[in-house]
Design a protein around this motif. Structure first.
Motif: not given
Ligand SMILES: *[C@@H]1O[C@H](CO)[C@@H](O)[C@H](O)[C@H]1NC(C)=O
Ligand SMILES: *[C@@H]1O[C@H](CO)[C@@H](O)[C@H](O)[C@H]1NC(C)=O
Ligand SMILES: *[C@@H]1O[C@H](CO)[C@@H](O)[C@H](O)[C@H]1NC(C)=O
Ligand SMILES: *[C@@H]1O[C@H](CO)[C@@H](O)[C@H](O)[C@H]1NC(C)=O
Ligand SMILES: *[C@@H]1O[C@H](CO)[C@@H](O)[C@H](O)[C@H]1NC(C)=O
Ligand SMILES: *[C@@H]1O[C@H](CO)[C@@H](O)[C@H](O)[C@H]1NC(C)=O
Ligand SMILES: *[C@@H]1O[C@H](CO)[C@@H](O)[C@H](O)[C@H]1NC(C)=O
Ligand SMILES: *[C@@H]1O[C@H](CO)[C@@H](O)[C@H](O)[C@H]1NC(C)=O
Length: 905
Positions: A502-504, A611, A613, A617, A880
């Protein structure tokens, strides 16, 4: 592509790839209907707390649990309560074992249930290298035992008398041997180890029933004692080492037995106990592959960190398995996930060359090889360029090799295969010379084999070819040498790589974790050298204690700690050859911690992470603040320092790249709102950065390129050139485009997903099952990428996928539009299994390489599947993806499965 022979010791050793299918079919016998990283049938149910339900504030604190249980009984759900949690604001809920795992879906929909999550297995903490030191002259002791304190500025804080006084640290681990003289020698208030709890007992293995008691003594495992020494070892011991915060007070929460694994429900219990005992810092040198921030222990750890406690958690030791392989609970959004850096030297042994003039040959071993007298050499091939030396049986005319030291080139097959071929001709002792893959420890099985450097190998082979009268001897003492670690100061190759799915931003920062001398339980030798992110993590806990001591133990200091450590960290290069290319933030986080700078800076930069993403997004605009808490006006310049872009998939394949994951110099570009500024004392400056990902023509999105780097703020005043940075992380691709389900034959030699029978054979044709004893199908699949939702449904046999080649992009061809049973656009007969937030699989056949789900003739709501013919439809939601859109799933359809069960009474 795939690597064999990976072992704990030999993270750097990626043996050449094997040919043909790697995985052994049939290993799925005895599987359960659950992914491999979870405990079958056991779930953590989080309930809504009374304070969140209007008008229910006065409820008995046990009421939420009782309410849950009576609802479950009312639905005829068979369950047993394993554990209860009751800490409002952090976690209220229960661990239940369900008689029927399919009731999971029912519980998820109950009113009052906040979430139901599987219990995740946490494997035994696996230090990468273990060595019990034998005495003050043991060659394995790093030459300057406090080198780790020096590279991080801890020595300067110690010199100021900052030692962690008044700070309480809870260590969630294997317990502590508090009888160790360097760890206080005793247990309880007034001692170094002031308290704790044993949640499991010595005999706990992760598979049996834990037995609790109040004494967290560990004299059989040792991991937690090593961790404790890194934080708290008193100076004045025979090795002159000290902990980072040795005046702090420790509590030991024991969650592992003498050996084996644990589960995340026990870790949650330990986290909550650590909070109620009043610890300021909680540290966890443990974790299991997860990939998502949603695991129960991650969620609880994150909530604890959000209250101003500092929570440090190991990033994991799975770096060999490539990117997108983060660990839980290290994924906790607000915690500090810790990467490891390698020490600068390795203690190795020298062999002596007799008969010709040559320098000693350094071989990769901590201790001397026990070899009787000097040995003549024999080279298996006089051509030093041959790529697969001894991968095939040696020729018949090979002499008896037992009197020789056999010299063989690395590569082409596994070490063990090569050595076995030579052993078949009598070979007993081996020098394997490097082929450029890297000078490191190797996994040679039981063979007496070690790696030497390429040049030494070429020299020996040439001498042999020339018929020189040459022997090699192995001095049993005095031949220990301090070999400069080629990777010293770099991020340890074993550090698990981010980002989370989830791109953390994982890991957050790095600390020394490779080749660390610390305490071991007295019965296990008292001192030892271990490596792992397990060692880096307590280092960060210790640094956090020093921060609390200097700045006060306030919520504000706790909440600002990660930003402070990140913005003051030291950027780590990707290699020593090209120190301009910075290591990806997915490996180093914001860099190696600089404790002195973090604690004493009067320039406060926040936040520490941007972040970005993915490109679907993409969050392009970010603002940060530079605050001057000092007494002088300060001027700065702002620059962009990109890190290497991590190419996380292997070109032309859906498979993640193994370590070392290639880095590209193509990077994101950044537009800054200002490039120079001055900030007066007491004032702040806001700066905006607008990011543009690299174009797809510069770096293919098909490689899932992870972009990262640093916005650097460097002082331009005379004598104040310190720099700070905010680290960014994103991916130059749409994660929704990443392939999730492996549809190839690369791993099993047949296309998967596939059904297997309980004899371990794949099933390709229609077949009836009675679902009695072993007569049931098993669904075998691999995930190349994590999925937020995986569903297994039954459909009628006439359902077809439009085309297997474009799986996931096509909806189904449906026979009966009037059927009301739908999911997305599809008609289904009923749901069998459903899992949320699964991590990807690795390419190792070590239990992490694939999933196997036992299929039962019961729907997930508990109703029996009527006899008849069906197909099994597998669907995995893309990262996503929208669970309501059929095209956001990848799908696979099984051959016809006949349910032919005897009638139930
Ligand atoms: C990145 O985008 C996805 C889809 O909206 C979301 O679920 C996720 O939490 C986002 N990640 C961050 C680190 O914001
Ligand atoms: C031991 O530590 C003390 C204090 O840190 C230092 O002065 C001394 O030089 C060290 N001795 C050795 C042998 O490293
Ligand atoms: C070990 O061998 C290396 C390489 O020949 C040499 O530089 C080093 O001095 C040797 N060390 C010892 C202790 O013999
Ligand atoms: C040595 O092996 C390499 C690689 O197999 C081959 O190209 C070369 O011709 C060989 N040299 C000799 C002298 O046989
Ligand atoms: C390795 O060497 C030791 C000591 O010489 C010997 O006892 C042992 O049998 C050897 N192992 C193998 C697999 O040859
Ligand atoms: C080889 O060297 C050894 C000593 O290193 C010596 O004893 C022996 O005679 C030599 N053999 C030949 C054939 O030169
Ligand atoms: C399954 O059982 C049914 C009913 O007994 C039978 O008609 C059918 O042929 C069987 N199918 C297979 C593949 O054996
Ligand atoms: C359970 O699910 C099946 C398949 O969807 C359905 O036919 C059945 O009616 C459901 N049973 C209950 C009790 O809801």
């Amino acid at each position: 592509m795939r690597s064999l022979g990976w072992s704990l010791l030999a993270n750097l050793v990626l043996v050449s790839s094997a040919l043909g299918a790697v995985f052994t079919p049939g290993n799925w016998k005895n599987v359960e209907s659950a992914p491999g990283n979870t405990v079958p049938n056991r779930y953590i149910v989080e309930v809504k707390t009374p304070s969140l339900i209007p008008g229910k504030r006065d409820l008995d604190p046990r009421a939420p649990h009782e309410e849950l249980y009576s609802t479950l009984r009312g639905r005829d759900i068979g369950f047993r309560v394993n554990m209860e949690f009751n800490r409002e604001g952090l976690f209220v809920g229960a661990v239940v074992t369900l008689s029927d795992p399919n009731d999971r879906e029912v519980i998820a929909d109950l009113p009052g249930v906040e979430a139901i999550r599987p219990v995740i297995r946490i494997p035994a903490p696996a230090p990468v290298d273990v060595h019990v030191v034998t005495g003050g002259h043991d060659p394995h002791i790093p030459p300057d035992t406090e080198s780790t304190h020096i590279v991080t500025g801890v020595d300067k804080l110690h010199a100021q008398g900052v030692l962690g006084n008044g700070v309480k640290i809870g260590i969630i681990d294997t317990g502590i041997d508090y009888t160790h003289p360097s760890l206080g020698g005793a247990f309880g208030p007034g001692h170094k180890v002031i308290g704790g709890f044993d949640f499991v007992g010595d005999a706990y293995t992760g598979a049996n029933t834990p037995i609790q008691d109040s004494d967290p003594l560990d004299q059989c495992n040792g991991h937690g004692t090593h961790v404790a020494g890194i934080i708290g070892a008193d100076p004045g011991n025979m090795f002159n080492i000290s902990g980072v915060a040795y005046k702090s007070s420790l509590s030991a929460y024991r969650v592992f037995g003498c050996s084996g694994s644990t589960t995340d429900d026990i870790i949650i219990a330990a986290l909550l106990r650590g909070v109620s005992d009043g610890n300021d810092i909680l540290t966890l040198s443990l974790g299991g592959t997860d990939g998502w921030t949603e695991g129960s222990a991650s969620v609880v750890a994150s909530r604890i960190a959000a209250t101003g406690k500092i929570v440090t958690i190991a990033a994991g030791n799975d770096g060999a398995k490539g990117a997108w392989y983060t660990s839980s609970p290290g994924n906790a959004i607000n915690a500090i996930s810790v990467a490891s850096t390698d020490n600068t030297v390795i203690a190795l042994q020298n062999a002596t060359v007799n008969g010709v003039q040559h320098d000693p040959i350094t071989y990769f071993s901590t201790f001397p090889f026990v070899v009787p007298g000097p040995l003549p050499i024999y080279a298996t091939n006089t051509n030093t360029s041959v790529v697969d030396d001894s991968c095939a049986p040696l020729p018949n005319n090979t002499p008896d090799l037992s009197p020789f030291l056999v010299v063989v080139r690395r590569g082409g097959c596994t070490f063990v295969q090569k050595l076995q071929n030579i052993a078949d001709k009598g070979g007993k002792f081996f020098f394997i010379y490097d082929n450029g893959a890297g000078f490191a420890g190797i996994n040679a099985g039981d063979f007496n084999a070690t790696l030497i450097q390429a040049a030494d190998g070429v020299f020996l082979v040439n001498q042999f070819a020339a018929g020189a009268n040459i022997t090699i001897s192995f001095p049993q003492s005095g031949a220990s040498t301090q070999f400069p670690d080629p990777d010293g100061g770099l991020i340890s190759a074993f550090t698990s790589l981010g980002p989370s799915n989830d791109m953390f931003f994982k890991p957050a920062v790095a600390a020394p974790g490779g080749n660390i001398l610390s305490t071991l339980p007295v019965p296990l030798g008292s001192f030892g050298v271990l490596s792992g992110t397990s060692m880096a993590t307590p280092f960060m806990a210790g640094v956090s204690a020093l921060l609390f001591e200097v700045k006060g133990k306030s919520e504000k200091v706790g909440l600002g700690a990660r930003d402070l450590f990140e913005t003051t960290a030291q950027k780590v290069p990707a290699s020593h050859n090209n120190s301009d290319l910075l290591q990806s933030a997915a490996a180093q986080g914001a860099g190696l911690v600089d404790a002195f700078k973090a604690i004493h800076t009067d320039i406060i930069v926040s936040p520490g992470e941007f972040l970005l993403n993915d490109t679907a997004f993409f969050k392009k605009e970010h603002t940060f603040t530079v605050k001057n808490t000092g007494k002088k006006s300060r001027s700065f310049k702002v620059t962009h320092k990109p890190a290497g872009t991590m190419l996380t998939l292997q070109p032309g394949t859906p498979f993640p790249a193994d370590q070392p994951v290639p880095l590209s110099t193509v990077s994101a570009s950044v537009k800054l709102s200002m490039t120079t500024f001055t900030v007066e004392p007491g004032k702040s400056q806001k700066i905006t950065a607008i990011f543009t990902p690299p174009s797809s023509s510069d770096v293919s999105p098909a490689l899932l390129p992870v972009i990262s780097g640093f916005i650097e703020i460097t002082g331009t005043d005379k004598g104040a050139s310190e720099s700070f940075h905010v680290t960014y992380l994103g991916v130059a691709a749409k994660l929704r485009d990443a392939n999730v389900v492996d549809m190839t034959d690369e791993f099993f030699g047949v296309n998967i997903p596939a059904l297997g029978d309980s004899d371990g054979n794949f099933i390709f044709d229609a077949r009836n099952f009675t679902f009695i004893a072993g007569d049931f199908p098993t669904l075998v699949l691999r995930l190349n990428f994590g999925t937020p939702l995986l569903r297994v449904d039954l459909v009628t046999p006439t359902v077809k996928l439009n085309s297997r080649d474009v799986v996931g992009r096509e909806s189904l061809v449906l026979p009966d539009e009037s059927d009301p049973q739908t999911y997305g656009k599809n008609k289904i007969v009923g749901n069998l299994l459903g899992f949320a937030f699964l991590p990807r699989n690795s390419d190792q056949d070590d239990g992490t390489g694939y999933e196997a789900f036992r299929i039962r003739n019961v729907f997930s709501n508990g109703t029996q599947v009527p006899n008849g013919n069906y197909r099994i439809l597998l669907r995995a939601l893309k990262v996503t993806g929208d669970p309501n859109k059929e095209e956001d799933f990848e799908s696979w359809l099984s051959p016809i499965v006949g349910v032919d069960a005897p009638e139930r009474n």
